[in-house]
Design a protein around this motif. Sequence first.
Motif, PDB file in Angstrom:
ATOM      1  N   GLY A   1       0.753  -1.231  -0.080  1.00  0.00           N
ATOM      2  CA  GLY A   1      -0.124  -0.074   0.096  1.00  0.00           C
ATOM      3  C   GLY A   1       0.929   1.206  -0.049  1.00  0.00           C
ATOM      4  N   LEU A   2       1.920   1.201   0.726  1.00  0.00           N
ATOM      5  CA  LEU A   2       2.978   2.354   0.762  1.00  0.00           C
ATOM      6  C   LEU A   2       3.574   2.735  -0.469  1.00  0.00           C
ATOM      7  N   VAL A   3       3.817   1.269  -1.162  1.00  0.00           N
ATOM      8  CA  VAL A   3       4.582   1.465  -2.460  1.00  0.00           C
ATOM      9  C   VAL A   3       3.701   1.973  -3.376  1.00  0.00           C
ATOM     10  N   ILE A   4       2.457   1.844  -3.428  1.00  0.00           N
ATOM     11  CA  ILE A   4       1.444   2.281  -4.395  1.00  0.00           C
ATOM     12  C   ILE A   4       1.282   3.960  -4.176  1.00  0.00           C
ATOM     13  N   LEU A   5       1.292   4.233  -2.783  1.00  0.00           N
ATOM     14  CA  LEU A   5       1.206   5.509  -2.338  1.00  0.00           C
ATOM     15  C   LEU A   5       2.608   6.385  -3.015  1.00  0.00           C
ATOM     16  N   GLY A   6       3.835   5.792  -2.689  1.00  0.00           N
ATOM     17  CA  GLY A   6       5.007   6.460  -3.351  1.00  0.00           C
ATOM     18  C   GLY A   6       4.884   6.628  -4.649  1.00  0.00           C
ATOM     19  N   VAL A   7       4.423   5.614  -5.387  1.00  0.00           N
ATOM     20  CA  VAL A   7       4.683   5.539  -6.967  1.00  0.00           C
ATOM     21  C   VAL A   7       3.603   6.837  -7.556  1.00  0.00           C
ATOM     22  N   ILE A   8       2.453   6.989  -6.926  1.00  0.00           N
ATOM     23  CA  ILE A   8       1.331   7.945  -7.211  1.00  0.00           C
ATOM     24  C   ILE A   8       2.148   9.300  -6.797  1.00  0.00           C
ATOM     25  N   ASP A   9       2.822   9.328  -5.673  1.00  0.00           N
ATOM     26  CA  ASP A   9       3.219  10.761  -5.306  1.00  0.00           C
ATOM     27  C   ASP A   9       4.639  11.152  -6.161  1.00  0.00           C
ATOM     28  N   ASP A  10       5.482  10.159  -6.526  1.00  0.00           N
ATOM     29  CA  ASP A  10       6.624  10.348  -7.675  1.00  0.00           C
ATOM     30  C   ASP A  10       5.869  10.945  -8.937  1.00  0.00           C
ATOM     31  N   ARG A  11       5.007  10.341  -9.318  1.00  0.00           N
ATOM     32  CA  ARG A  11       4.486  10.911 -10.685  1.00  0.00           C
ATOM     33  C   ARG A  11       3.882  11.871 -10.663  1.00  0.00           C
ATOM     34  N   TYR A  12       2.660  12.379  -9.616  1.00  0.00           N
ATOM     35  CA  TYR A  12       1.890  13.461  -9.521  1.00  0.00           C
ATOM     36  C   TYR A  12       2.134  14.325  -8.492  1.00  0.00           C
ATOM     37  N   GLY A  13       2.871  14.124  -7.207  1.00  0.00           N
ATOM     38  CA  GLY A  13       3.105  15.165  -6.307  1.00  0.00           C
ATOM     39  C   GLY A  13       1.927  15.060  -5.364  1.00  0.00           C
ATOM     40  N   LEU A  14       1.658  14.442  -4.219  1.00  0.00           N
ATOM     41  CA  LEU A  14       0.670  14.462  -3.460  1.00  0.00           C
ATOM     42  C   LEU A  14       0.863  15.443  -2.457  1.00  0.00           C
ATOM     43  N   PRO A  15      -0.177  16.089  -1.628  1.00  0.00           N
ATOM     44  CA  PRO A  15      -0.284  17.118  -0.457  1.00  0.00           C
ATOM     45  C   PRO A  15       0.443  15.873   0.612  1.00  0.00           C
ATOM     46  N   TRP A  16       1.457  16.982   1.344  1.00  0.00           N
ATOM     47  CA  TRP A  16       1.940  16.186   2.473  1.00  0.00           C
ATOM     48  C   TRP A  16       1.029  15.787   3.515  1.00  0.00           C
ATOM     49  N   GLN A  17      -0.284  16.389   3.526  1.00  0.00           N
ATOM     50  CA  GLN A  17      -1.365  16.057   4.396  1.00  0.00           C
ATOM     51  C   GLN A  17      -1.900  14.599   4.083  1.00  0.00           C
ATOM     52  N   LEU A  18      -2.164  14.445   2.740  1.00  0.00           N
ATOM     53  CA  LEU A  18      -2.639  13.040   2.355  1.00  0.00           C
ATOM     54  C   LEU A  18      -1.741  12.117   2.575  1.00  0.00           C
ATOM     55  N   ARG A  19      -0.541  12.203   2.402  1.00  0.00           N
ATOM     56  CA  ARG A  19       0.779  11.334   2.420  1.00  0.00           C
ATOM     57  C   ARG A  19       0.799  10.778   4.001  1.00  0.00           C
ATOM     58  N   LEU A  20       0.884  11.912   4.861  1.00  0.00           N
ATOM     59  CA  LEU A  20       0.979  11.666   6.262  1.00  0.00           C
ATOM     60  C   LEU A  20      -0.147  10.875   6.871  1.00  0.00           C
ATOM     61  N   GLY A  21      -1.573  11.422   6.314  1.00  0.00           N
ATOM     62  CA  GLY A  21      -2.567  10.572   7.037  1.00  0.00           C
ATOM     63  C   GLY A  21      -2.485   9.099   6.525  1.00  0.00           C
ATOM     64  N   PHE A  22      -2.186   8.850   5.352  1.00  0.00           N
ATOM     65  CA  PHE A  22      -2.234   7.316   4.822  1.00  0.00           C
ATOM     66  C   PHE A  22      -1.277   6.575   5.534  1.00  0.00           C
ATOM     67  N   GLU A  23      -0.007   7.208   5.843  1.00  0.00           N
ATOM     68  CA  GLU A  23       1.302   6.737   6.543  1.00  0.00           C
ATOM     69  C   GLU A  23       0.497   6.328   7.953  1.00  0.00           C
ATOM     70  N   PHE A  24      -0.330   7.024   8.651  1.00  0.00           N
ATOM     71  CA  PHE A  24      -0.667   6.779   9.772  1.00  0.00           C
ATOM     72  C   PHE A  24      -1.651   5.693   9.776  1.00  0.00           C
ATOM     73  N   LEU A  25      -2.642   5.565   8.935  1.00  0.00           N
ATOM     74  CA  LEU A  25      -3.323   4.700   8.626  1.00  0.00           C
ATOM     75  C   LEU A  25      -2.804   3.341   8.599  1.00  0.00           C
ATOM     76  N   ILE A  26      -1.889   3.389   7.688  1.00  0.00           N
ATOM     77  CA  ILE A  26      -0.876   1.699   7.685  1.00  0.00           C
ATOM     78  C   ILE A  26      -0.404   1.484   9.016  1.00  0.00           C
ATOM     79  N   ALA A  27       0.142   2.453   9.708  1.00  0.00           N
ATOM     80  CA  ALA A  27       0.871   2.144  10.957  1.00  0.00           C
ATOM     81  C   ALA A  27      -0.049   1.793  11.839  1.00  0.00           C
ATOM     82  N   ILE A  28      -1.419   2.408  12.024  1.00  0.00           N
ATOM     83  CA  ILE A  28      -2.398   1.934  12.899  1.00  0.00           C
ATOM     84  C   ILE A  28      -2.913   0.642  12.568  1.00  0.00           C
TER      85      ILE A  28
END
Length: 417
Positions: free
Chosen positions: A129-156
Amino acid sequence: MLSTLNATALMSPKLLIGALSVVFLLPCLISCLCCRLVIAIAPKIGMLDRPGERKIHTAPIPTDGGLGIWLATIIPCAALTLLLCGYNSELNTIWNVSIAQCPEAITIRFDGILARLTQLWILLALGSGLVILGVIDDRYGLPWQLRLGFEFLIAIVAVCCGWRADCFIDNKLLASALSVLWIVTLINSFNLLDNMDALSGGVATICAFFLALVSLCYAPNAESGEPQYFLGAFLILLSGAISGFLTQNRPPAKIFMGDAGAYFIGFLLATASLSMTYVGTDTPKTAVFVPIVVLATPLYDTISVVIVRLSHGKSPFVGDKNHYSHRLVALGLSTKQAVATIYLTTFVCAVGAVYLYQLNFLAASIVLIQTVCIMSLIAILEFAARRIILQKSSEIAKTEEERLARAPHKSDTINRE
């Protein structure tokens, strides 16, 4: 049963080294091949990291080399799962093929590995799931709030599935919160560290190796009392996958790790450190220091970068060139020298972690204090040197301004003529 297992299950050093060599070399080869494939197709689909103000490369470089690391981790695990799904302990066969010639020290563990495969694939699914997030971020550049929120979700989710540091803390809620924070911190630490060729991957390889060394030599399994072979092998597999990537990422880099690889590596090292450190009924309290000491360098980089950005009135989530590696280059080191210095720092700190399972609380505290002192000394020296450089630069600029102020202007000279 347990006594029989302990009597026959311990691997000989020769068998252990041979098995771990295969576990290392297979993902290394897969990763290298996958990264070369990404290099070939990246320009065609726009997977490129282009030069920018806060980047040191001057030409577009293929990114998402983390996909090679991911595949090199997934493929061996999938092959192992497929093999063991056909394991018959009564007939001692795999898919009706006899394994009588296989050493008993290996086959006796197949049932235990089967029991942990579900947990393994939950871990890999979360990492994917984090790999998919990273690929999308590398290609399109996601807001840090969205990235951090997803990271916390995965960690939880990871903590809810069992990757939690009890830390000898009775309050489970507090332990869970610390575990979530630890996972998110390391996910971002290796992403922040990925700013020079072979830097983040090299540091991650060193950290994975020492965590594997501790789990194989000192950290006992809670049930059998023997080394944690499964966890150690997984860390060796991860280090092999990263090493294969490094063959293409060494200076001058042919491919970058990208957010996908950094997120994946940070997550696996975070969860592995939680699994390793807090198991066993006789685990000493000093074991809690192991991941902190091994991962001191990426943690230092993260903490120092956040402090520098906040002190300059900038957001800690906006990239710049104030990382540990950038500061070393600003002091006069070449990029290769800066990377080598950080490697050495990581190695020196991680060596101390090897002994923490054998030391009493006082001695282990000294090792931790020594690690803190090493990083503090580095911080004092680099920031003091940087202050001197900035002061000299200011003096040179002031001197140049005074010289220009004293020099006659061209118009004045013409008028006098």
